[in-house]
Write a protein that holds these residues in place. Structure first.
Motif, short mmCIF file in Angstrom:
data_model
loop_
_atom_site.label_atom_id
_atom_site.label_comp_id
_atom_site.label_asym_id
_atom_site.label_seq_id
_atom_site.Cartn_x
_atom_site.Cartn_y
_atom_site.Cartn_z
N ARG A 167 0.78 -1.13 0.11
CA ARG A 167 -0.01 -0.06 0.14
C ARG A 167 0.83 1.26 -0.33
N ARG A 168 1.96 1.10 0.74
CA ARG A 168 3.11 2.31 0.69
C ARG A 168 3.40 2.58 -0.72
N GLY A 169 3.89 1.33 -1.21
CA GLY A 169 4.68 1.74 -2.76
C GLY A 169 3.58 1.93 -3.77
N ARG A 170 2.33 1.22 -3.76
CA ARG A 170 1.16 1.40 -4.78
C ARG A 170 1.74 0.85 -6.17
N GLN A 171 2.66 0.23 -6.30
CA GLN A 171 2.93 -0.36 -7.64
C GLN A 171 3.10 -1.90 -7.55
N SER A 172 3.71 -2.44 -8.59
CA SER A 172 3.87 -3.98 -9.00
C SER A 172 4.91 -4.03 -7.79
N PRO A 173 5.18 -5.31 -7.07
CA PRO A 173 6.20 -5.73 -6.04
C PRO A 173 7.53 -5.35 -6.23
N VAL A 174 7.99 -5.42 -7.41
CA VAL A 174 9.24 -5.00 -7.69
C VAL A 174 9.49 -3.31 -7.62
N PHE A 175 8.47 -2.55 -8.15
CA PHE A 175 8.72 -1.30 -7.99
C PHE A 175 8.33 -0.78 -6.64
N SER A 176 7.41 -1.50 -5.73
CA SER A 176 6.94 -1.04 -4.66
C SER A 176 8.23 -1.36 -3.65
N TRP A 177 8.87 -2.28 -3.79
CA TRP A 177 9.97 -2.55 -2.91
C TRP A 177 10.83 -1.46 -3.19
N GLN A 178 11.23 -1.25 -4.45
CA GLN A 178 12.11 0.00 -4.87
C GLN A 178 11.78 1.23 -4.28
N SER A 179 10.52 1.73 -4.38
CA SER A 179 10.16 2.86 -4.07
C SER A 179 10.15 2.98 -2.28
N VAL A 180 9.56 2.06 -1.92
CA VAL A 180 9.69 2.06 -0.27
C VAL A 180 11.14 2.07 0.07
N ALA A 181 11.88 1.24 -0.52
CA ALA A 181 13.30 1.40 0.02
C ALA A 181 13.81 2.84 -0.23
N ALA A 182 13.61 3.25 -1.16
CA ALA A 182 14.24 4.69 -1.50
C ALA A 182 13.77 5.66 -0.49
N GLU A 183 12.41 5.57 0.12
CA GLU A 183 11.85 6.18 0.68
C GLU A 183 12.58 6.34 2.19
N ALA A 184 12.95 4.89 2.35
CA ALA A 184 13.34 4.44 4.07
C ALA A 184 15.02 5.00 3.79
N GLY A 185 15.60 5.37 2.69
CA GLY A 185 17.00 5.70 2.45
C GLY A 185 17.76 4.20 2.39
N ALA A 186 17.00 3.29 2.18
CA ALA A 186 17.73 2.02 2.15
C ALA A 186 18.44 1.39 0.77
N SER A 187 19.06 0.51 0.49
CA SER A 187 19.52 0.09 -0.81
C SER A 187 18.64 -0.50 -1.69
N SER A 188 18.80 -0.14 -3.20
CA SER A 188 17.74 -0.58 -4.13
C SER A 188 17.69 -2.09 -4.22
N ALA A 189 18.79 -2.81 -3.58
CA ALA A 189 19.01 -4.21 -3.78
C ALA A 189 17.72 -4.91 -3.08
N TRP A 190 16.91 -4.18 -2.35
CA TRP A 190 15.74 -4.83 -1.97
C TRP A 190 14.73 -5.34 -2.79
N LYS A 191 14.84 -4.63 -3.95
CA LYS A 191 13.85 -5.09 -5.05
C LYS A 191 14.26 -6.51 -5.58
N LEU A 192 15.46 -7.04 -5.27
CA LEU A 192 15.72 -8.28 -5.55
C LEU A 192 14.71 -9.24 -5.11
N ALA A 193 14.23 -8.92 -3.62
CA ALA A 193 12.98 -9.81 -3.09
C ALA A 193 11.77 -9.75 -4.16
N GLY A 194 11.53 -8.65 -4.72
CA GLY A 194 10.45 -8.55 -5.63
C GLY A 194 10.73 -9.61 -6.87
N TRP A 195 11.85 -9.50 -7.37
CA TRP A 195 12.14 -10.33 -8.38
C TRP A 195 12.02 -11.74 -8.00
N ALA A 196 12.71 -12.04 -6.74
CA ALA A 196 12.47 -13.52 -6.64
C ALA A 196 10.99 -14.00 -6.25
#
Ligand code: PFF
Length: 457
Positions: free
Chosen positions: A70-99
């Motif tokens: 709900r925070r990311g409002r996109q497909s899982p890969v992009f939600s991971w990416q944008s919520v990680a960016a908001e938290a100042g974390a690495s964009s590597a979290w989006k790998l969880a979306g890919w997996a």
């Protein structure tokens, strides 16, 4: 963070989210897999561990997954990416979306094959050809089906087309419409079947089998199976709940809805288990027969019971509906990603996803017949080769790891303020309890079960 609306649309009400999410969680996992793995793992103690996994791991992760979506409002890969960016974390979290997306594709590929079995059995039940079938007859009908790649391919294709058709119609006209029609019917059929099993089956023995715990039967592998199944049955760890969360309007409680959906799934699984084992035990049939349980064993029982043809048909129709609404949820993460990434329309994205999973499904089909080989995992002999490999890779490995990533991310990476905001700004006792569980209990439980299964602790 801005609370935009997902470009794919959103659920039109709280009830629609509950119905769609219930459609995702209630599936072959409850009606086919849970009974047979309970049978294989000796009943009671396994069920208890599974319930603990649901309460301490599955449902808390479901809340976290819906929240990230709900925070990311996109497909899982992009939600991971944008919520990680908001938290100042690495964009590597989006790998969880890919997996997760990969896991979704793999699960969908074999899920559709098994759903094809249920379609084939539905037709047989309707035609009455399973009436008075003997044990040998039922076993040979099942074996003939499973060993016939052309027939399996035909049913797999029909099921995939049914699924893609719904998803291509979009969130409101496709996903919601299917959930609105199929879920009430499904719950109604389940209640009728439980009442039937209660009157005609051996409910007491089924109850004893499922709830009398003998911990000596609990192997480390059974622990991992219970944990993996908690993820599978709740559709968590791979992004399906995340994308459903992305369509959840602001102001609807994530905690209440997730708990409700989790409880519903648990109740459906337990009721289905009780109904199935009542029928199985009433005819002195074996409980530990593996994936063939409801296909080989139940038809023998239905074939001898009063009204068995009607109730058998109802049972397989229930399975088809449950599989259908779950498969829809398996397709959605990839379709939403494709639409966002490539800017193609939903119909095309759905067709491409369907074709990919359909092709992969051929691996499962062949592994049931010509490519079949045996191997052991955690001391348990697996008979179908690649089919089992795909099942273990997803349920027992990717989903728990995906769930671990979700718990760590919501518990430790996102700011507490952002998390509270998604809880409607209410950080009461319920929130504190959940936050404690997701930060400390859930990750430790997942890691421990893993280490135990590979023999480290
Ligand atoms: N929860 C479904 C079942 O129990 O059959 C399986 C499933 C559906 C898993 C959707 C994952 C998912 F995204």
């Amino acid at each position: 963070m801005s609370q935009r609306i997902s470009i794919h649309g959103q659920w039109s009400s709280r009830l629609m989210f509950i119905l769609a999410a219930s459609g995702s969680v209630v599936g072959l996992g409850n009606l086919w897999k849970f009974p047979y793995i309970t049978g294989e793992n000796g009943g009671g103690a396994f069920v208890l561990v599974y319930l603990l996994c649901l309460a301490l791991v599955g449902i808390p992760i479901m809340m976290a997954e819906v929240l990230i979506g709900r925070r990311g409002r996109q497909s899982p890969v992009f939600s991971w990416q944008s919520v990680a960016a908001e938290a100042g974390a690495s964009s590597a979290w989006k790998l969880a979306g890919w997996a997760g997306m990969l896991a979704g594709l793999i699960i969908l590929s074999y899920y559709s094959v098994i759903a094809g079995w249920t379609l084939a059995y539905l037709v047989r039940m309707v035609s009455g050809s399973l009436m008075l079938v003997t044990a040998e007859g039922a076993s040979s009908i099942f074996t003939q089906l499973v060993l016939d790649p052309e027939r399996l391919l035909a049913w797999h294709t029909i099921f995939m087309v049914m699924t893609i058709k719904v998803v291509s119609r979009g969130v409101t006209k496709g996903l919601e419409q299917a959930a609105r029609i199929l879920m009430p019917l499904l719950l109604f059929m389940l209640v009728v079947l439980v009442a039937y099993a209660w009157r005609q089956g051996d409910f007491a023995q089924a109850y004893a089998f499922m709830f009398n715990s003998d911990f000596s039967k609990l192997t480390p592998n059974a622990l991992l199976t219970a944990l993996g199944h908690a993820f599978f049955t709740l559709s968590v760890g791979m992004g399906a709940m995340m994308v459903y969360g992305a369509y959840l309007p602001k102001g609807i409680s994530i905690a209440k809805t997730s708990i409700l959906v989790g409880l519903l799934d648990t109740v459906v699984g337990l009721l289905a288990g009780l109904a199935i084992f009542s029928v199985v035990f009433a005819h002195d049939l074996p409980a530990g027969d593996g994936p063939g349980l409801i296909f080989q064993t139940l038809p023998i029982a239905f074939g001898q019971m009063p009204g068995g043809s009607f109730f058998g048909t109802l049972f397989f129709l229930l399975l088809v509906f449950a599989a259908w609404t779950s498969a829809i949820a398996l397709v959605e993460p990839m379709v939403s990603w494709w639409v966002e990434k490539r800017g193609i329309d939903r119909i095309r994205a759905a067709i491409w996803t369907g074709i990919s999973a359909w092709l992969l499904g051929i691996v499962t089909i062949l592994s049931l017949s010509s490519w079949s080989f045996s191997f052991s995992f955690g001391g348990v002999l697996k008979r179908h080769g690649l089919f089992d490999v795909l099942d273990i890779l997803t349920s027992s490995i990717i989903l728990p790891l995906g769930g671990l990533a979700i718990a760590l991310f919501a518990g430790w990476v996102m700011s507490r303020d952002a998390v509270v905001e998604e809880f409607e700004g209410r950080a009461g006792i319920g929130f504190k309890l959940w936050y404690f569980v997701i930060r400390f209990i859930t990750p430790v439980a997942v890691v421990l079960v893993f280490l135990r299964a590979i023999g480290v602790v």
